[in-house]
Design a protein around this motif. Structure first.
Motif, short mmCIF file in Angstrom:
data_model
loop_
_atom_site.label_atom_id
_atom_site.label_comp_id
_atom_site.label_asym_id
_atom_site.label_seq_id
_atom_site.Cartn_x
_atom_site.Cartn_y
_atom_site.Cartn_z
N GLN A 36 0.81 -1.62 0.26
CA GLN A 36 0.06 0.19 -0.43
C GLN A 36 0.34 1.10 0.29
OE1 GLN A 36 -2.51 -0.09 3.14
NE2 GLN A 36 -4.01 -2.12 2.55
N GLY A 37 2.07 0.87 -0.39
CA GLY A 37 3.28 2.56 -0.28
C GLY A 37 3.38 3.10 1.66
N VAL A 38 3.48 1.64 2.04
CA VAL A 38 3.93 2.23 3.33
C VAL A 38 4.97 2.16 3.66
CG1 VAL A 38 3.74 1.97 6.60
CG2 VAL A 38 1.85 2.49 4.79
N ASP A 39 6.02 3.08 4.52
CA ASP A 39 7.21 2.83 3.96
C ASP A 39 7.71 1.69 5.88
OD1 ASP A 39 10.44 2.78 4.56
OD2 ASP A 39 10.55 4.99 4.06
N THR A 40 7.33 0.51 5.75
CA THR A 40 7.57 -0.39 6.85
C THR A 40 9.05 -0.03 6.97
OG1 THR A 40 8.14 -2.13 5.31
CG2 THR A 40 5.79 -1.39 5.81
N GLU A 41 9.86 -0.22 6.98
CA GLU A 41 11.45 0.33 7.69
C GLU A 41 11.14 1.26 8.94
OE1 GLU A 41 14.89 -0.15 4.45
OE2 GLU A 41 13.62 -1.95 3.59
N ASP A 42 10.74 2.18 7.56
CA ASP A 42 11.35 3.92 8.71
C ASP A 42 10.49 3.34 9.99
OD1 ASP A 42 11.36 6.41 9.01
OD2 ASP A 42 9.60 6.87 8.87
N LEU A 43 8.66 2.68 9.99
CA LEU A 43 8.03 2.72 10.80
C LEU A 43 9.09 1.92 11.72
CD1 LEU A 43 5.52 2.90 12.10
CD2 LEU A 43 4.34 0.94 10.26
N TRP A 44 9.05 0.86 11.07
CA TRP A 44 10.05 -0.06 12.51
C TRP A 44 11.29 0.68 12.98
CZ3 TRP A 44 9.41 -3.88 14.83
CH2 TRP A 44 10.15 -5.20 15.50
N GLU A 45 11.91 1.32 12.29
CA GLU A 45 13.30 2.03 13.46
C GLU A 45 12.42 2.86 14.45
OE1 GLU A 45 15.84 1.64 12.81
OE2 GLU A 45 15.77 0.29 11.85
N GLN A 46 10.78 3.82 13.70
CA GLN A 46 9.49 4.73 15.03
C GLN A 46 9.66 3.51 16.26
OE1 GLN A 46 7.23 7.04 13.77
NE2 GLN A 46 7.62 6.57 11.76
N ILE A 47 9.42 2.13 15.78
CA ILE A 47 9.11 1.49 16.67
C ILE A 47 9.93 0.97 17.69
CG2 ILE A 47 8.43 -0.80 17.19
CD1 ILE A 47 6.25 -0.53 14.67
N LYS A 48 11.31 0.54 16.82
CA LYS A 48 12.17 0.32 17.85
C LYS A 48 13.10 1.87 18.59
CE LYS A 48 15.28 -0.92 14.46
NZ LYS A 48 16.56 -1.57 13.57
N GLU A 49 12.77 2.85 18.38
CA GLU A 49 13.05 3.78 19.32
C GLU A 49 12.06 4.04 20.68
OE1 GLU A 49 13.44 8.75 19.39
OE2 GLU A 49 13.13 7.69 17.23
N LEU A 50 10.70 3.33 20.43
CA LEU A 50 9.86 3.81 20.60
C LEU A 50 10.50 3.12 22.01
CD1 LEU A 50 6.75 4.87 22.04
CD2 LEU A 50 5.77 2.90 21.13
N CYS A 51 10.43 1.69 22.20
CA CYS A 51 11.28 0.95 22.45
C CYS A 51 12.23 1.64 23.90
CB CYS A 51 11.03 -0.89 22.50
SG CYS A 51 9.35 -1.25 21.15
N LEU A 52 13.06 1.14 23.24
CA LEU A 52 14.32 2.00 23.25
C LEU A 52 14.38 3.43 24.10
CD1 LEU A 52 17.48 1.52 24.14
CD2 LEU A 52 17.73 3.96 21.55
N LYS A 53 12.97 4.18 24.20
CA LYS A 53 12.71 5.50 25.38
C LYS A 53 12.96 4.75 26.62
CE LYS A 53 10.46 7.53 22.01
NZ LYS A 53 10.20 9.65 21.80
N THR A 54 11.51 3.50 26.48
CA THR A 54 10.46 3.07 27.39
C THR A 54 11.61 2.04 28.35
OG1 THR A 54 8.51 2.84 25.83
CG2 THR A 54 8.85 1.40 27.87
N LEU A 55 13.06 1.33 27.99
CA LEU A 55 13.22 0.63 28.83
C LEU A 55 14.09 2.35 29.61
CD1 LEU A 55 14.55 -1.86 25.85
CD2 LEU A 55 13.36 -2.27 28.34
N LEU A 56 14.97 2.51 28.50
CA LEU A 56 15.80 3.70 29.14
C LEU A 56 15.13 4.84 30.44
CD1 LEU A 56 17.04 5.75 26.41
CD2 LEU A 56 18.17 4.21 28.11
N VAL A 57 13.85 4.81 30.63
CA VAL A 57 12.66 5.12 31.28
C VAL A 57 12.97 4.51 32.92
CG1 VAL A 57 10.40 5.84 32.10
CG2 VAL A 57 11.19 7.07 30.34
N VAL A 58 12.98 3.36 32.39
CA VAL A 58 12.79 1.94 33.78
C VAL A 58 13.71 2.10 34.27
CG1 VAL A 58 10.50 1.73 33.40
CG2 VAL A 58 12.04 0.11 32.83
#
Length: 248
Positions: free
Chosen positions: A200-222
């Motif tokens: 459908q034209g979604v840049d899934t590689e960029d989306l995956w990078e955003q998701i990994k960054e979200l997980c990393l930030k969550t781990l850093l918080v705790v």
């Protein structure tokens, strides 16, 4: 528990961002927005919740888009969850978390879904973590609607497998789960979803990078609240919901 309980996660987000007073508060150059929606822990934050509820209602002119999701603290598998847009429906005979409902979820073929991802953490003191590239998407069984008349329909708003299993037999033939044929219940493999979104034209590689960054930030918080355990590891499940803004 610092990571898996929403009330404690909120506390650590506030401490991490330096908005809590007292010793040990600190600021870091990491944007923690997006880790979780606007959240209040009741009963202790009821007044703040009521103020936010009223402010959003005034801004929108009605309760039609003022949806909140209520979740009992310490329970899992969707037990006790409800969606409300009337503050009179809020009950906290037991401690609960009230979170602003995501009104603009990204939909696939008209259905709401969230992602369940798994992260292996081998160390918190000097954080070391690995995210598994395969996961799964959990789908609601009925097409999404933000019509207030449908607010109590858990088939639309809740993606928990323990809830949706009651409706598997009622899924339409064009439901993503019927199409994928490689999941189980209301789940499909993340790899299957990525392929379809890519078509459908979604840049899934960029989306995956955003998701990994979200997980990393969550781990850093705790990470400062979890005692290091040498020669041990833990696997955490992350639930991620995508919005229309995420896809732009």
């Amino acid at each position: 528990r610092s990571l898996t309980r929403k009330d404690l996660l909120k506390k650590h987000i506030l401490r991490f961002s330096g908005t809590m007073s007292g010793k040990g508060s600190r600021r870091r150059a990491i944007d923690v927005k997006g880790i979780m929606p606007l959240t209040f822990v009741l009963p202790q934050e009821y007044n703040a919740f009521a103020a936010a509820f009223s402010a959003i209602r005034r801004a929108s002119g009605s309760n039609s888009s003022n949806f909140w999701i209520s979740k009992p603290i310490g329970l899992s598998r969707g037990r006790g969850i409800s969606v409300i847009n009337d503050i009179g429906d809020v009950s906290y005979s037991q401690p609960i978390v009230m979170q602003k409902y995501v009104m603009n979820p990204f939909l696939f073929r008209g259905y709401k879904f969230d992602l369940r991802l798994y992260v292996l953490v081998t160390a918190f003191s000097e954080l070391e973590a690995f995210i598994y590239s395969e996961g799964f998407a959990r789908f609601a069984s009925k097409p999404f609607s933000d019509n207030p008349e449908c607010i109590y329909d858990e088939r639309i708003h809740l993606t928990n497998s323990s809830i949706q299993k009651e409706y598997w037999d009622d899924m339409d033939s064009d439901h993503p789960v019927r199409m994928a044929k490689d999941g189980g219940g209301n789940k499909i493999k993340l790899s299957w979803l990525w392929r379809r979104l890519g078509d459908q034209g979604v840049d899934t590689e960029d989306l995956w990078e955003q998701i990994k960054e979200l997980c990393l930030k969550t781990l850093l918080v705790v990470d400062g609240s979890i005692t290091p355990q040498p020669n041990s590891f833990e696997i955490f499940g992350f639930d991620v919901i995508l919005t229309e803004e995420d896809m732009k």
